[in-house]
Design an enzyme around this catalytic site. Structure first.
Site, PDB file in Angstrom:
ATOM      1  N   TYR A   1       0.834  -1.199   0.000  1.00  0.00           N
ATOM      2  CA  TYR A   1       0.000   0.000   0.000  1.00  0.00           C
ATOM      3  C   TYR A   1       0.873   1.255   0.000  1.00  0.00           C
ATOM      4  O   TYR A   1       0.651   2.189  -0.774  1.00  0.00           O
ATOM      5  CB  TYR A   1      -0.928   0.015   1.222  1.00  0.00           C
ATOM      6  CG  TYR A   1      -1.615   1.350   1.408  1.00  0.00           C
ATOM      7  CD1 TYR A   1      -2.674   1.723   0.595  1.00  0.00           C
ATOM      8  CD2 TYR A   1      -1.172   2.266   2.378  1.00  0.00           C
ATOM      9  CE1 TYR A   1      -3.293   2.970   0.744  1.00  0.00           C
ATOM     10  CE2 TYR A   1      -1.782   3.494   2.530  1.00  0.00           C
ATOM     11  CZ  TYR A   1      -2.839   3.839   1.707  1.00  0.00           C
ATOM     12  OH  TYR A   1      -3.423   5.068   1.845  1.00  0.00           O
TER      13      TYR A   1
ATOM     14  N   ARG B   1       1.792   8.035  13.116  1.00  0.00           N
ATOM     15  CA  ARG B   1       1.425   9.213  13.898  1.00  0.00           C
ATOM     16  C   ARG B   1      -0.074   9.478  13.887  1.00  0.00           C
ATOM     17  O   ARG B   1      -0.647   9.935  14.871  1.00  0.00           O
ATOM     18  CB  ARG B   1       2.155  10.441  13.339  1.00  0.00           C
ATOM     19  CG  ARG B   1       1.912  11.716  14.099  1.00  0.00           C
ATOM     20  CD  ARG B   1       2.227  12.928  13.240  1.00  0.00           C
ATOM     21  NE  ARG B   1       1.358  12.953  12.064  1.00  0.00           N
ATOM     22  CZ  ARG B   1       1.572  13.729  11.007  1.00  0.00           C
ATOM     23  NH1 ARG B   1       2.624  14.511  10.965  1.00  0.00           N
ATOM     24  NH2 ARG B   1       0.732  13.712   9.991  1.00  0.00           N
TER      25      ARG B   1
ATOM     26  N   ARG C   1     -11.003   5.098   9.329  1.00  0.00           N
ATOM     27  CA  ARG C   1      -9.951   4.694   8.405  1.00  0.00           C
ATOM     28  C   ARG C   1      -8.983   3.794   9.148  1.00  0.00           C
ATOM     29  O   ARG C   1      -8.705   4.014  10.322  1.00  0.00           O
ATOM     30  CB  ARG C   1      -9.190   5.909   7.846  1.00  0.00           C
ATOM     31  CG  ARG C   1      -9.985   6.756   6.894  1.00  0.00           C
ATOM     32  CD  ARG C   1      -9.052   7.693   6.112  1.00  0.00           C
ATOM     33  NE  ARG C   1      -8.249   8.525   6.981  1.00  0.00           N
ATOM     34  CZ  ARG C   1      -8.386   9.845   7.081  1.00  0.00           C
ATOM     35  NH1 ARG C   1      -9.303  10.479   6.372  1.00  0.00           N
ATOM     36  NH2 ARG C   1      -7.608  10.548   7.886  1.00  0.00           N
TER      37      ARG C   1
ATOM     38  N   PHE D   1      15.307  19.301  -1.387  1.00  0.00           N
ATOM     39  CA  PHE D   1      13.963  18.798  -1.667  1.00  0.00           C
ATOM     40  C   PHE D   1      13.756  17.429  -1.030  1.00  0.00           C
ATOM     41  O   PHE D   1      12.677  17.135  -0.498  1.00  0.00           O
ATOM     42  CB  PHE D   1      13.780  18.721  -3.186  1.00  0.00           C
ATOM     43  CG  PHE D   1      12.425  18.239  -3.646  1.00  0.00           C
ATOM     44  CD1 PHE D   1      11.395  19.138  -3.879  1.00  0.00           C
ATOM     45  CD2 PHE D   1      12.187  16.894  -3.875  1.00  0.00           C
ATOM     46  CE1 PHE D   1      10.153  18.695  -4.313  1.00  0.00           C
ATOM     47  CE2 PHE D   1      10.953  16.445  -4.310  1.00  0.00           C
ATOM     48  CZ  PHE D   1       9.925  17.358  -4.528  1.00  0.00           C
TER      49      PHE D   1
END
Length: 458
Positions: free
Chosen positions: A211, A258, A268, A328
């Site tokens: 997932y 978290r 969920r 980045f």
């Protein structure tokens, strides 16, 4: 970084002037990493792939800022300017870091973001029936080559990227072929993965990896291939998909861990059943006060699993050569390990919201601009977790093993002094501006109820 759009001296000034004091309305969180998933927009509360010093308190939130210098904006086509407008409208954190990238890579990542944002908007829209949504997700990559395709039936807050998809797809087709190939391939694979998990719960640890691969690992792979296609990074950065996948999985797992309480409150479930079923009959039972010991055991098991990606993260970052690309990639990773350290063995995960301090976030953002600094940060937080490993924790041996491996990879090569080495004034100024941007985002979301912010960030 702020001067990345061009070499003209006005760039930094324009970047600063893009700040304003108008608050921006929050929106719901998304799933995929680049388009606002876990440790995406919402995750920028701890990272971005965020700060409350008194020196920054006069900085407000921003509304649809444009960080490109005037000359760069004027040289753009109208459709490309519209794409950057959508980028700034749909992302409060990635908009800044994307526009800090060098050269043509900036445009490619901007379009990549918008394409995945559109795909994610379809996946998130619960008003689209499954019999319609599944084919859309599977076929979404083909819409990139259909000049007039758009979708006007969405009720999501970011529906404009679907309603005006012809503008986005036009700029996609204007990219170099190498960029197109990467974006189309990742869009296809992510769409198929999203369709697979629409009605499928995350059961085994292997499925958790799968997932996270679909919604975050593929983003890391796609970005890495774009970095290489731009020639700002070596070809091996794009070829080594295992390392790139680990970059995404580390961020995704951190936010899933978290966000336990927030997720179960809206029904969920992203914690893998193979993990929580060892400690509870139902996932939501872990939030019960009398289940705290079991809850912490489950939490620590998942934190340990996430930490196994850190050695890959270190190897990946060590390969990067371009400063804008390094920043980045590095900033969200150090935010992630700081967040994991805050979560480890912490009952607050099951009782409220776990966040790193805002000042801490700003410090990390300003420090994480070279490899020595990143290694020092990783060593610091792994040491903090080592000191909190319980003698009775079922995952103790595995936790000690992976934390020891991280320390071995970092302490021997990093020193605190290296944190500020090799920083040009321009990049230090840009880091401070990005820190300010993250602080203003944090300030506007600090008092919001769970799930109302959009960011590593989605």
């Amino acid at each position: 970084m702020a001067g990345a759009c061009c070499k003209c001296p006005v760039s930094l000034t324009v970047f600063k002037r893009s700040l304003c004091v108008t608050p921006r309305s929050p929106g719901p969180a998304s799933r995929s990493l680049l388009s606002g998933g876990r440790l995406g927009e919402r995750g920028v509360q701890e990272g971005c792939w965020a700060a409350r010093p008194s020196a920054l308190r006069t900085v407000g939130s921003y509304r649809h800022p444009v960080f490109l210098c005037f000359s760069c904006q004027e040289s753009m086509s109208e459709s490309l300017r519209t794409c950057y407008l959508y980028l700034n409208q749909t992302s409060r954190s990635f908009a800044a870091v994307i526009q800090a990238l060098d050269g043509e890579l900036r445009h490619a990542v901007c379009i990549f973001y918008l394409v995945l944002r559109a795909l994610d908007t379809v996946e998130d829209d619960m008003t689209i029936p499954l019999e319609k949504k599944v084919p859309m997700l599977n076929d979404f990559h083909t819409y990139l080559y259909q000049a007039n395709w758009c979708f006007t039936e969405s009720h999501e807050k970011d529906r404009q990227v679907l309603e005006d998809f012809p503008t986005i797809s036009l700029e996609f087709r204007n990219l170099g072929q190498a960029y197109q190939d990467v974006i189309s391939d990742i869009c296809h694979r992510m769409g198929v993965g999203m369709a697979e998990f629409l009605e499928k719960k995350v059961g085994s640890m292997k499925e958790w990896d799968q997932y996270c691969h679909y919604v975050a690992g593929l983003v890391g792979i796609g970005l890495s291939q774009l970095f290489s296609a731009s020639q700002l990074e070596d070809p091996e950065v794009g070829r080594d998909t295992e390392l790139a996948n680990s970059m995404g999985l580390f961020l995704q797992k951190t936010n899933i861990i978290r966000d336990y309480l927030e997720d179960i409150q809206v029904a969920r479930a992203f914690w893998p059943q193979e993990a929580w079923s060892q400690f509870a009959c139902r996932l939501e039972d872990l939030a019960e006060p009398d289940q705290l010991t079991s809850a912490l055991s489950c939490l620590n098991l998942l934190v340990t699993d996430a930490l196994r990606h850190v050695p890959d993260v270190i190897t990946y970052l060590a390969r990067l050569r371009n400063q804008s690309v390094f920043n980045f990639c590095a900033i969200p990773q150090v935010m992630a390990i700081a967040t994991l350290s805050a979560c480890y063995n912490n009952p607050q995960v099951f009782q409220g919201v776990v966040k790193i301090r805002k000042g801490q976030a700003v410090t990390l953002m300003m420090q994480a601009t070279n490899m020595g600094a990143v290694q020092s940060i990783m060593a610091q937080y792994s040491q903090e977790m080592l000191q909190r490993v319980s003698l009775t924790d079922p995952s103790r041996d595995k936790t000690l093993c992976i934390l020891g491996a991280i320390q071995e990879r970092t302490l021997s090569q990093a020193t605190l002094a290296s944190r500020t080495a090799h920083l040009s004034p321009m990049y230090l100024s840009a880091a401070m501006i990005l820190a300010a941007l993250s602080w203003q985002y944090l300030s506007t979301t600090a008092g919001q109820p769970p799930g109302t912010a959009d960011m590593q960030g989605h």
